[in-house]
Design a protein around this motif. Structure first.
Motif, PDB file in Angstrom:
ATOM      1  N   GLY A  44     -67.982 -28.236  -9.739  1.00 49.36           N
ATOM      2  CA  GLY A  44     -68.782 -27.590  -8.719  1.00 49.36           C
ATOM      3  C   GLY A  44     -70.376 -27.256  -9.028  1.00 49.36           C
ATOM      4  N   ASP A  45     -71.306 -27.857  -8.120  1.00 51.45           N
ATOM      5  CA  ASP A  45     -72.582 -27.830  -8.433  1.00 51.45           C
ATOM      6  C   ASP A  45     -73.317 -27.227  -7.236  1.00 51.45           C
ATOM      7  N   GLN A  46     -74.455 -26.900  -7.634  1.00 51.61           N
ATOM      8  CA  GLN A  46     -75.216 -26.358  -6.224  1.00 51.61           C
ATOM      9  C   GLN A  46     -76.748 -27.365  -6.475  1.00 51.61           C
ATOM     10  N   LYS A  47     -77.370 -27.210  -5.066  1.00 53.20           N
ATOM     11  CA  LYS A  47     -78.528 -27.972  -5.041  1.00 53.20           C
ATOM     12  C   LYS A  47     -79.755 -27.808  -6.032  1.00 53.20           C
ATOM     13  N   GLY A  48     -80.035 -28.911  -6.745  1.00 57.27           N
ATOM     14  CA  GLY A  48     -81.081 -28.730  -7.750  1.00 57.27           C
ATOM     15  C   GLY A  48     -80.282 -28.499  -9.116  1.00 57.27           C
ATOM     16  N   GLY A  49     -79.057 -28.961  -9.156  1.00 57.47           N
ATOM     17  CA  GLY A  49     -78.105 -28.353 -10.396  1.00 57.47           C
ATOM     18  C   GLY A  49     -77.911 -29.325 -11.337  1.00 57.47           C
ATOM     19  N   ASN A  50     -76.728 -29.132 -12.025  1.00 59.35           N
ATOM     20  CA  ASN A  50     -76.114 -29.824 -13.195  1.00 59.35           C
ATOM     21  C   ASN A  50     -75.981 -31.435 -13.255  1.00 59.35           C
ATOM     22  N   ARG A  51     -75.615 -31.820 -11.727  1.00 56.69           N
ATOM     23  CA  ARG A  51     -75.444 -33.080 -11.866  1.00 56.69           C
ATOM     24  C   ARG A  51     -76.788 -34.089 -12.110  1.00 56.69           C
ATOM     25  N   SER A  52     -77.646 -33.767 -11.501  1.00 54.82           N
ATOM     26  CA  SER A  52     -79.014 -34.275 -11.698  1.00 54.82           C
ATOM     27  C   SER A  52     -79.798 -34.145 -13.014  1.00 54.82           C
ATOM     28  N   LEU A  53     -79.351 -32.967 -13.745  1.00 56.96           N
ATOM     29  CA  LEU A  53     -79.762 -32.713 -14.951  1.00 56.96           C
ATOM     30  C   LEU A  53     -79.124 -33.536 -15.973  1.00 56.96           C
ATOM     31  N   LEU A  54     -77.800 -33.839 -15.947  1.00 58.22           N
ATOM     32  CA  LEU A  54     -77.111 -34.647 -16.870  1.00 58.22           C
ATOM     33  C   LEU A  54     -77.615 -36.037 -16.847  1.00 58.22           C
ATOM     34  N   GLU A  55     -77.739 -36.629 -15.507  1.00 61.74           N
ATOM     35  CA  GLU A  55     -77.873 -38.024 -15.257  1.00 61.74           C
ATOM     36  C   GLU A  55     -79.405 -38.144 -15.795  1.00 61.74           C
ATOM     37  N   ILE A  56     -80.429 -37.580 -15.543  1.00 63.10           N
ATOM     38  CA  ILE A  56     -81.831 -37.752 -15.757  1.00 63.10           C
ATOM     39  C   ILE A  56     -81.940 -37.803 -17.138  1.00 63.10           C
ATOM     40  N   SER A  57     -81.130 -36.694 -17.768  1.00 64.50           N
ATOM     41  CA  SER A  57     -81.512 -36.448 -19.206  1.00 64.50           C
ATOM     42  C   SER A  57     -80.866 -37.498 -20.096  1.00 64.50           C
ATOM     43  N   GLY A  58     -79.793 -38.221 -19.716  1.00 63.85           N
ATOM     44  CA  GLY A  58     -79.033 -39.363 -20.349  1.00 63.85           C
ATOM     45  C   GLY A  58     -77.827 -38.678 -20.804  1.00 63.85           C
ATOM     46  N   TYR A  59     -77.604 -37.584 -20.634  1.00 66.03           N
ATOM     47  CA  TYR A  59     -76.065 -36.989 -21.037  1.00 66.03           C
ATOM     48  C   TYR A  59     -74.981 -36.971 -20.469  1.00 66.03           C
ATOM     49  N   ALA A  60     -75.414 -37.906 -19.383  1.00 63.18           N
ATOM     50  CA  ALA A  60     -74.248 -38.130 -18.600  1.00 63.18           C
ATOM     51  C   ALA A  60     -73.680 -39.609 -18.930  1.00 63.18           C
ATOM     52  N   LYS A  61     -74.140 -40.204 -19.913  1.00 60.21           N
ATOM     53  CA  LYS A  61     -73.743 -41.602 -20.371  1.00 60.21           C
ATOM     54  C   LYS A  61     -72.340 -41.293 -21.267  1.00 60.21           C
ATOM     55  N   ASP A  62     -71.860 -42.370 -21.522  1.00 56.91           N
ATOM     56  CA  ASP A  62     -70.443 -42.500 -22.157  1.00 56.91           C
ATOM     57  C   ASP A  62     -69.663 -41.233 -22.125  1.00 56.91           C
ATOM     58  N   LEU A  63     -69.309 -40.657 -21.341  1.00 57.33           N
ATOM     59  CA  LEU A  63     -68.339 -39.515 -21.045  1.00 57.33           C
ATOM     60  C   LEU A  63     -67.253 -39.880 -21.595  1.00 57.33           C
TER      61      LEU A  63
END
Length: 328
Positions: A44-63
């Motif tokens: 669960g995420d809130q607006k302007g939250g963790n999904r965007s953060l993981l994606e733009i930082s590159g840490y959403a890769k290779d999960l």
């Protein structure tokens, strides 16, 4: 004896084809089995939250697992979903978490972040006669029940030496409270970022009080007890990625704001203002954090926000941030 090499070749070819087909079927079945067994984290995420953060930082890769994201306007519905077993992990304010935990929800705080306390604020309309907290007596004040909004209102009134019963609390979520403030049906609104920046930049609202010295301004990563027990490795990995991404964001505020604006359709200038003000950093859930939250919890019990005194140490799982101890 003559050997029919053509017939032999066909026989070998048929056997080889049969073997390869069998192997392919076995591999396909194994792959399907692995896919079926792959861990899925419902977050669960809130607006302007963790999904965007993981994606733009590159840490959403290779999960090594899959994330199913759900966006919510505030902490309360995230916690309701966690309590109902519809989510595995959420991101909510410390007091909202404690309110639901106190009601018996099978959840624990496993990580989190700290933001500048000034980014929790009480807002009034531009044309309001209210100039400071001292003017809140007799006014109608909106905020989230059992969370930062209600706590900030009560703490601000106490600091201004105004009895809690000398103002009216209106339990409203951020969306309804924003509408109510603009319409003039409430006098003031206690809220957090990015709502503060949106209201001040777009609606010309004014800040008349903030959370400095009143609130820890900690947001917890919260997981269900079931997810901790059955998806521990994935949950631990997510916490570590979020912590690394938060550190990355401190040096890439503009990039983070731009990415989140594209994802959420919130104005980029609002997000840039919010992220710059917050300076959100990861925390270690250690003895100092537990003591700080315990003090806020006890204060909330005195205000009547929490129904009973809590042992915060029982509400947290320190093991997910233990490896980073000393980095607070």
């Amino acid at each position: 004896m003559s050997i029919n090499f053509s017939s032999l070749d066909h026989s070998i070819t048929r056997r080889l084809a049969t073997s390869l087909l069998a192997a392919a079927i076995t591999l396909s079945t194994a792959a399907a089995s692995l896919a079926a067994d792959a861990v899925v984290l419902r977050v669960g995420d809130q607006k302007g939250g963790n999904r965007s953060l993981l994606e733009i930082s590159g840490y959403a890769k290779d999960l090594p697992y899959k994330i199913e994201w759900s966006e919510f306007p505030a902490a309360a519905p995230i916690l309701e979903a966690l309590n109902a077993g519809a989510l595995d992990v959420g991101y909510t304010g410390d007091l909202s978490f404690l309110s639901v935990y106190a009601a018996g929800a099978p959840i624990k705080a496993i990580g989190g972040t700290r933001s500048d306390a000034k980014t929790q604020a009480i807002l009034v309309r531009q044309d309001s006669p209210i100039k400071s907290a001292a003017d809140l007596r007799g006014k109608r004040l909106a905020g989230t029940r059992g969370g930062w909004g209600q706590f900030l209102i009560d703490a601000t009134l106490e600091k201004a030496q105004i009895k809690l019963e000398d103002a009216t609390f209106a339990p409203l979520g951020p969306v309804d409270a924003k509408i109510a403030l603009v319409a003039g049906s409430i006098d003031a609104w206690a809220v957090w970022e990015p709502y503060v920046s949106f209201a001040t930049l777009k609606d010309k609202a004014r800040v008349i009080a903030d959370g400095e010295g009143l609130t820890p301004t900690i947001t917890f990563i919260v997981a269900s007890n079931n997810a901790i027990a059955t998806k521990r490795a994935a949950v631990h990995d997510l916490v570590q990625r979020l912590n690394k991404a938060r550190l990355w964001s401190l040096d890439h505020v503009a990039e983070y704001a731009r990415s989140t604006a594209e994802l959420t359709r919130l104005p980029e200038d609002v997000l840039l203002s919010a992220y710059t003000a917050q300076r959100t950093s990861p925390i270690v859930i250690d003895e100092n954090v537990v003591k700080e939250i315990q003090a806020a919890s006890d204060r909330s019990t005195r205000y009547g926000i929490l129904p009973k005194k809590l042992d915060v140490n029982q509400a947290v799982d320190r093991s997910f941030t233990a490896a980073a101890a000393g980095s607070n």
